[in-house]
Design a protein around this motif. Sequence first.
Motif, PDB file in Angstrom:
ATOM      1  N   HIS A 127       0.817  -1.209   0.000  1.00 26.20           N
ATOM      2  CA  HIS A 127       0.000   0.000   0.000  1.00 26.20           C
ATOM      3  C   HIS A 127       0.856   1.268   0.000  1.00 26.20           C
ATOM      4  O   HIS A 127       0.323   2.361  -0.188  1.00 26.20           O
ATOM      5  CB  HIS A 127      -0.915   0.019   1.226  1.00 26.20           C
ATOM      6  N   LEU A 128       2.152   1.123   0.213  1.00 27.85           N
ATOM      7  CA  LEU A 128       3.013   2.288   0.362  1.00 27.85           C
ATOM      8  C   LEU A 128       3.956   2.515  -0.816  1.00 27.85           C
ATOM      9  O   LEU A 128       4.473   3.619  -0.988  1.00 27.85           O
ATOM     10  CB  LEU A 128       3.857   2.172   1.652  1.00 27.85           C
ATOM     11  N   ALA A 129       4.191   1.494  -1.628  1.00 23.07           N
ATOM     12  CA  ALA A 129       5.165   1.619  -2.713  1.00 23.07           C
ATOM     13  C   ALA A 129       4.647   0.906  -3.949  1.00 23.07           C
ATOM     14  O   ALA A 129       3.911  -0.088  -3.855  1.00 23.07           O
ATOM     15  CB  ALA A 129       6.503   1.020  -2.282  1.00 23.07           C
ATOM     16  N   PRO A 130       5.025   1.401  -5.116  1.00 24.87           N
ATOM     17  CA  PRO A 130       4.655   0.709  -6.343  1.00 24.87           C
ATOM     18  C   PRO A 130       5.367  -0.640  -6.430  1.00 24.87           C
ATOM     19  O   PRO A 130       6.325  -0.908  -5.705  1.00 24.87           O
ATOM     20  CB  PRO A 130       5.117   1.675  -7.441  1.00 24.87           C
ATOM     21  N   GLN A 134       8.750  -2.300  -4.167  1.00 22.70           N
ATOM     22  CA  GLN A 134       8.367  -3.057  -2.979  1.00 22.70           C
ATOM     23  C   GLN A 134       9.520  -3.904  -2.441  1.00 22.70           C
ATOM     24  O   GLN A 134       9.726  -3.999  -1.228  1.00 22.70           O
ATOM     25  CB  GLN A 134       7.151  -3.933  -3.290  1.00 22.70           C
ATOM     26  N   SER A 135      10.294  -4.517  -3.329  1.00 20.61           N
ATOM     27  CA  SER A 135      11.419  -5.331  -2.868  1.00 20.61           C
ATOM     28  C   SER A 135      12.480  -4.453  -2.196  1.00 20.61           C
ATOM     29  O   SER A 135      13.101  -4.854  -1.198  1.00 20.61           O
ATOM     30  CB  SER A 135      12.034  -6.102  -4.038  1.00 20.61           C
ATOM     31  N   SER A 140      15.047  -2.697   2.878  1.00 19.43           N
ATOM     32  CA  SER A 140      15.430  -1.628   3.794  1.00 19.43           C
ATOM     33  C   SER A 140      14.848  -1.866   5.185  1.00 19.43           C
ATOM     34  O   SER A 140      15.500  -1.571   6.194  1.00 19.43           O
ATOM     35  CB  SER A 140      14.970  -0.275   3.248  1.00 19.43           C
ATOM     36  N   VAL A 141      13.637  -2.389   5.244  1.00 16.56           N
ATOM     37  CA  VAL A 141      13.029  -2.702   6.541  1.00 16.56           C
ATOM     38  C   VAL A 141      13.852  -3.757   7.278  1.00 16.56           C
ATOM     39  O   VAL A 141      14.108  -3.649   8.486  1.00 16.56           O
ATOM     40  CB  VAL A 141      11.577  -3.181   6.362  1.00 16.56           C
ATOM     41  N   LEU A 142      14.320  -4.769   6.567  1.00 16.10           N
ATOM     42  CA  LEU A 142      15.114  -5.824   7.194  1.00 16.10           C
ATOM     43  C   LEU A 142      16.442  -5.285   7.712  1.00 16.10           C
ATOM     44  O   LEU A 142      16.886  -5.627   8.816  1.00 16.10           O
ATOM     45  CB  LEU A 142      15.356  -6.957   6.200  1.00 16.10           C
ATOM     46  N   ILE A 143      17.088  -4.434   6.900  1.00 15.73           N
ATOM     47  CA  ILE A 143      18.367  -3.866   7.337  1.00 15.73           C
ATOM     48  C   ILE A 143      18.173  -3.011   8.577  1.00 15.73           C
ATOM     49  O   ILE A 143      18.913  -3.110   9.563  1.00 15.73           O
ATOM     50  CB  ILE A 143      19.002  -3.041   6.200  1.00 15.73           C
TER      51      ILE A 143
END
Length: 404
Positions: A127-130, A134-135, A140-143
């Motif tokens: 819902h936040l990125a095209p 998304q990948s 970035s969330v994992l890092i």
Amino acid sequence: MTSTRPPTRSTDRPNPVATSAPTASKETLARLRANLGQLSTVALRQMDQSLPWYRGLRPEERSALGLVAQQGISSYVSWLESPSAPQWVVNDVFGAAPSELTRSISLQMALQLIRAIVDVVESQVPHLAPQAEQSVLRESVLIYSREVAFATADVYARAAESRGAWDSRLEALVVDAIMRGEDPDSLRSRISAIGWKSQSDIVVMIGDTPENPGAGFVNDVRRAAARYARDCLVGIQGDRLILLLGGVNDAAAYVRLATYFGPGPVVHSTIAQTLQDATKSAQGALAALAAAHGWPEAPRPVSSTDLWPERLMNGDASARTALVEAVYQPLQAAGNGLIETLAAYIELGHSLEAASRELFIHTNTVRYRLKRVLDITSWDPLIPRDAFVLHCALTAGRLALPQQ
């Protein structure tokens, strides 16, 4: 309560967040900024649903954790906008949380909290990125979550070190307070602050500190004491080692724990039934240690009561009082010629026959009366060391009587 606040920022420390993080487009970043409130709301809802312990927290603790979650998401977006900027994770994420939080929230709970927030952010990625980004956003969330986890562990490690240092100082203060006889009420509050639970069977052991005890010495002593006592406090005062044991259930504790002391005599006190009595017992043990060199053949460890004669000759008034009250007065109250018989036996070279001739009684009567002395005082006149203690008690008792 000691402070466990995270350290302040310093330009000398390396950036804890990887600077090679994936980058997102300006549109995606703007969308993230616009949805910060929604992400925080969903994260709080997820925490309440998936973490049972979170629902059981006090309101102020839930509020503090909510601030941590919101700040963590906000800091993630700021880092994603400028991955090469020095974003200090410890301060940015945990700066709003009270330092006491590390006492009520375990490290495992904190990591569960991070996992719940990461799951929320990942679930909102579509819902936040095209599709094309998304990948990148998930990576970035994992890092970022990895770095937050490391920062969390650092916060808890620093808090544990700080609490350990404070507990050690408080432990030393409590031991010193007992030795000096501070007010029992203030002592009780301080000793309970470090987890002391015993209200009776309290013993003090005193001896020399071993050379080069090592970093784990105190913990080794505590582990050994746990087999014989409910509580143990360790105080190292220069070259003197003091152990305060509570709930002692086995006399073998003295022999086992004596091996942790340095060379020289080791003294254990009498068993005290209250903290107030523990001070008296501790001071008796201290006086016994000062006089222990007067009995080179003393066992190791030795009871402070076994050193009554040496303490008496060393000017310890409490030892004189103890000899009178524990030995002379009970013999005097028992009557039946026990004091006279004991005095004759000692003064005539510990000879049963000589004592019987002096008192005009049968040898078996002398033997019976000496057995009564043992029953009353627990000191055996037929054993040379015990006879010496009894001799000192007779002298102290006579001196305590009013002059005729």
